[in-house]
Motif scaffolding. Sequence first.
Motif, PDB file in Angstrom:
ATOM      1  N   SER A  81       0.847  -1.197   0.000  1.00 33.79           N
ATOM      2  CA  SER A  81       0.000   0.000   0.000  1.00 33.79           C
ATOM      3  C   SER A  81       0.880   1.244   0.000  1.00 33.79           C
ATOM      4  O   SER A  81       1.907   1.290   0.676  1.00 33.79           O
ATOM      5  CB  SER A  81      -0.898   0.030   1.233  1.00 33.79           C
ATOM      6  N   TRP A  82       0.453   2.236  -0.745  1.00 35.24           N
ATOM      7  CA  TRP A  82       1.187   3.496  -0.843  1.00 35.24           C
ATOM      8  C   TRP A  82       0.391   4.633  -0.232  1.00 35.24           C
ATOM      9  O   TRP A  82      -0.839   4.653  -0.320  1.00 35.24           O
ATOM     10  CB  TRP A  82       1.440   3.843  -2.310  1.00 35.24           C
ATOM     11  N   THR A  83       1.120   5.577   0.348  1.00 40.57           N
ATOM     12  CA  THR A  83       0.504   6.825   0.821  1.00 40.57           C
ATOM     13  C   THR A  83       1.375   7.993   0.364  1.00 40.57           C
ATOM     14  O   THR A  83       2.591   7.861   0.214  1.00 40.57           O
ATOM     15  CB  THR A  83       0.376   6.883   2.359  1.00 40.57           C
ATOM     16  N   ALA A  84       0.717   9.123   0.134  1.00 39.38           N
ATOM     17  CA  ALA A  84       1.401  10.381  -0.157  1.00 39.38           C
ATOM     18  C   ALA A  84       0.957  11.365   0.906  1.00 39.38           C
ATOM     19  O   ALA A  84      -0.242  11.670   1.011  1.00 39.38           O
ATOM     20  CB  ALA A  84       1.042  10.893  -1.539  1.00 39.38           C
ATOM     21  N   ASP A  85       1.887  11.782   1.733  1.00 39.47           N
ATOM     22  CA  ASP A  85       1.583  12.687   2.833  1.00 39.47           C
ATOM     23  C   ASP A  85       0.457  12.124   3.712  1.00 39.47           C
ATOM     24  O   ASP A  85      -0.425  12.849   4.161  1.00 39.47           O
ATOM     25  CB  ASP A  85       1.231  14.080   2.311  1.00 39.47           C
ATOM     26  N   GLY A  86       0.477  10.806   3.917  1.00 41.14           N
ATOM     27  CA  GLY A  86      -0.492  10.135   4.779  1.00 41.14           C
ATOM     28  C   GLY A  86      -1.798   9.755   4.108  1.00 41.14           C
ATOM     29  O   GLY A  86      -2.620   9.069   4.712  1.00 41.14           O
ATOM     30  N   LYS A  87      -2.008  10.169   2.864  1.00 45.74           N
ATOM     31  CA  LYS A  87      -3.258   9.854   2.157  1.00 45.74           C
ATOM     32  C   LYS A  87      -3.053   8.631   1.266  1.00 45.74           C
ATOM     33  O   LYS A  87      -2.070   8.567   0.519  1.00 45.74           O
ATOM     34  CB  LYS A  87      -3.713  11.048   1.312  1.00 45.74           C
ATOM     35  N   PRO A  88      -3.988   7.665   1.305  1.00 48.92           N
ATOM     36  CA  PRO A  88      -3.845   6.452   0.496  1.00 48.92           C
ATOM     37  C   PRO A  88      -3.786   6.746  -1.008  1.00 48.92           C
ATOM     38  O   PRO A  88      -4.436   7.667  -1.496  1.00 48.92           O
ATOM     39  CB  PRO A  88      -5.108   5.647   0.825  1.00 48.92           C
ATOM     40  N   LEU A  89      -2.994   5.932  -1.708  1.00 46.52           N
ATOM     41  CA  LEU A  89      -2.861   6.023  -3.160  1.00 46.52           C
ATOM     42  C   LEU A  89      -3.239   4.675  -3.774  1.00 46.52           C
ATOM     43  O   LEU A  89      -2.368   3.924  -4.226  1.00 46.52           O
ATOM     44  CB  LEU A  89      -1.425   6.373  -3.556  1.00 46.52           C
ATOM     45  N   PRO A  90      -4.529   4.335  -3.811  1.00 40.28           N
ATOM     46  CA  PRO A  90      -4.917   3.014  -4.319  1.00 40.28           C
ATOM     47  C   PRO A  90      -4.570   2.800  -5.787  1.00 40.28           C
ATOM     48  O   PRO A  90      -4.402   1.665  -6.227  1.00 40.28           O
ATOM     49  CB  PRO A  90      -6.434   2.989  -4.097  1.00 40.28           C
ATOM     50  N   GLU A  91      -4.411   3.871  -6.558  1.00 40.20           N
ATOM     51  CA  GLU A  91      -4.105   3.734  -7.983  1.00 40.20           C
ATOM     52  C   GLU A  91      -2.712   3.159  -8.243  1.00 40.20           C
ATOM     53  O   GLU A  91      -2.420   2.709  -9.354  1.00 40.20           O
ATOM     54  CB  GLU A  91      -4.286   5.068  -8.716  1.00 40.20           C
ATOM     55  N   VAL A  92      -1.828   3.148  -7.242  1.00 44.85           N
ATOM     56  CA  VAL A  92      -0.498   2.556  -7.412  1.00 44.85           C
ATOM     57  C   VAL A  92      -0.304   1.323  -6.523  1.00 44.85           C
ATOM     58  O   VAL A  92       0.814   0.831  -6.375  1.00 44.85           O
ATOM     59  CB  VAL A  92       0.639   3.584  -7.201  1.00 44.85           C
ATOM     60  N   ALA A  93      -1.387   0.821  -5.942  1.00 41.31           N
ATOM     61  CA  ALA A  93      -1.295  -0.380  -5.095  1.00 41.31           C
ATOM     62  C   ALA A  93      -0.652  -1.508  -5.890  1.00 41.31           C
ATOM     63  O   ALA A  93      -0.954  -1.718  -7.057  1.00 41.31           O
ATOM     64  CB  ALA A  93      -2.680  -0.793  -4.606  1.00 41.31           C
ATOM     65  N   GLY A  94       0.262  -2.188  -5.264  1.00 46.71           N
ATOM     66  CA  GLY A  94       0.960  -3.287  -5.911  1.00 46.71           C
ATOM     67  C   GLY A  94       2.275  -2.879  -6.553  1.00 46.71           C
ATOM     68  O   GLY A  94       3.107  -3.732  -6.851  1.00 46.71           O
ATOM     69  N   ALA A  95       2.489  -1.591  -6.787  1.00 53.15           N
ATOM     70  CA  ALA A  95       3.763  -1.130  -7.342  1.00 53.15           C
ATOM     71  C   ALA A  95       4.869  -1.357  -6.313  1.00 53.15           C
ATOM     72  O   ALA A  95       4.643  -1.236  -5.106  1.00 53.15           O
ATOM     73  CB  ALA A  95       3.682   0.349  -7.711  1.00 53.15           C
ATOM     74  N   LEU A  96       6.056  -1.685  -6.795  1.00 56.90           N
ATOM     75  CA  LEU A  96       7.199  -1.881  -5.904  1.00 56.90           C
ATOM     76  C   LEU A  96       8.122  -0.671  -5.867  1.00 56.90           C
ATOM     77  O   LEU A  96       8.895  -0.517  -4.931  1.00 56.90           O
ATOM     78  CB  LEU A  96       8.015  -3.106  -6.347  1.00 56.90           C
ATOM     79  N   ASP A  97       8.032   0.159  -6.904  1.00 59.53           N
ATOM     80  CA  ASP A  97       8.998   1.243  -7.053  1.00 59.53           C
ATOM     81  C   ASP A  97       8.346   2.598  -7.234  1.00 59.53           C
ATOM     82  O   ASP A  97       7.275   2.710  -7.824  1.00 59.53           O
ATOM     83  CB  ASP A  97       9.872   1.003  -8.295  1.00 59.53           C
ATOM     84  N   CYS A  98       9.072   3.613  -6.778  1.00 57.59           N
ATOM     85  CA  CYS A  98       8.755   4.981  -7.155  1.00 57.59           C
ATOM     86  C   CYS A  98       9.627   5.324  -8.349  1.00 57.59           C
ATOM     87  O   CYS A  98      10.645   4.670  -8.603  1.00 57.59           O
ATOM     88  CB  CYS A  98       9.023   5.940  -5.997  1.00 57.59           C
ATOM     89  N   ASP A  99       9.240   6.324  -9.096  1.00 59.98           N
ATOM     90  CA  ASP A  99      10.021   6.820 -10.225  1.00 59.98           C
ATOM     91  C   ASP A  99       9.954   8.335 -10.173  1.00 59.98           C
ATOM     92  O   ASP A  99       8.939   8.930 -10.519  1.00 59.98           O
ATOM     93  CB  ASP A  99       9.458   6.279 -11.545  1.00 59.98           C
ATOM     94  N   LEU A 100      11.033   8.951  -9.699  1.00 54.15           N
ATOM     95  CA  LEU A 100      11.091  10.403  -9.592  1.00 54.15           C
ATOM     96  C   LEU A 100      11.374  10.974 -10.976  1.00 54.15           C
ATOM     97  O   LEU A 100      12.402  10.674 -11.583  1.00 54.15           O
ATOM     98  CB  LEU A 100      12.184  10.809  -8.599  1.00 54.15           C
ATOM     99  N   GLY A 101      10.448  11.775 -11.481  1.00 52.77           N
ATOM    100  CA  GLY A 101      10.542  12.321 -12.826  1.00 52.77           C
ATOM    101  C   GLY A 101      11.877  12.997 -13.081  1.00 52.77           C
ATOM    102  O   GLY A 101      12.391  13.715 -12.224  1.00 52.77           O
ATOM    103  N   LEU A 102      12.431  12.762 -14.262  1.00 55.89           N
ATOM    104  CA  LEU A 102      13.680  13.363 -14.730  1.00 55.89           C
ATOM    105  C   LEU A 102      14.896  12.994 -13.887  1.00 55.89           C
ATOM    106  O   LEU A 102      15.947  13.617 -13.996  1.00 55.89           O
ATOM    107  CB  LEU A 102      13.563  14.890 -14.837  1.00 55.89           C
ATOM    108  N   SER A 103      14.786  11.958 -13.032  1.00 56.84           N
ATOM    109  CA  SER A 103      15.906  11.515 -12.222  1.00 56.84           C
ATOM    110  C   SER A 103      16.433  10.182 -12.729  1.00 56.84           C
ATOM    111  O   SER A 103      15.710   9.180 -12.686  1.00 56.84           O
ATOM    112  CB  SER A 103      15.482  11.364 -10.755  1.00 56.84           C
ATOM    113  N   PRO A 104      17.690  10.122 -13.184  1.00 59.50           N
ATOM    114  CA  PRO A 104      18.254   8.847 -13.610  1.00 59.50           C
ATOM    115  C   PRO A 104      18.385   7.830 -12.478  1.00 59.50           C
ATOM    116  O   PRO A 104      18.434   6.628 -12.719  1.00 59.50           O
ATOM    117  CB  PRO A 104      19.644   9.225 -14.145  1.00 59.50           C
TER     118      PRO A 104
END
Length: 188
Positions: A81-104
């Motif tokens: 389960s993912w949260t952003a600033d304590g709020k649930p992010l069900p649309e990314v449930a099951g993801a293992l990784d974050c991907d910071l935009g424009l960051s190699p």
Amino acid sequence: MTDQHVLTWAVTESGGYETAWVTLSGTGLRARGRVLGLRPRPYWMTYELETGQGYVTRRLQVTAETPSATHRLDLRRDGGSWTADGKPLPEVAGALDCDLGLSPLTNAMPTLRHQLHTGPGRHDFLMAWVSVPDLTVRPSEQTYEHIGLTARGARIRYTSGDFSSDIEFSRDGLVLTYPGIGHLLRAD
């Protein structure tokens, strides 16, 4: 075994630079970085990234400052389960990784987990993609496919939607050249 790296990339897409202090230990990664970008508008950004075993994201904390606003994000993954600033992010449930935009840097986690920098393989992923500089989190479907070994490491084809790029990774699984995004200037 612990490996420490200091990496600086020229990020051509943003007209800026990123420097990251990276520690690889076992199958985990810790990093802290600073970013200067000029596009889409000037911004400064700092981040701290921590993964658990298998290079699975635990937490990404980011602060981005633009001339008109300061954005903060505390992105956490706990048991799928993912949260952003304590709020649930069900649309990314099951993801293992974050991907910071424009960051190699964040391309390393799926590459290291599946050892794509050392041999064949193709994997599809759902990522918690973080838009820069507004730090909005969105789901992103991505594919990583080992293309072949190079003198410095390996080439891996990254695909997301209509975008595709053959990224060159070091033998340590860190980005050297990311066509269309940036390239490594220095590694210590």
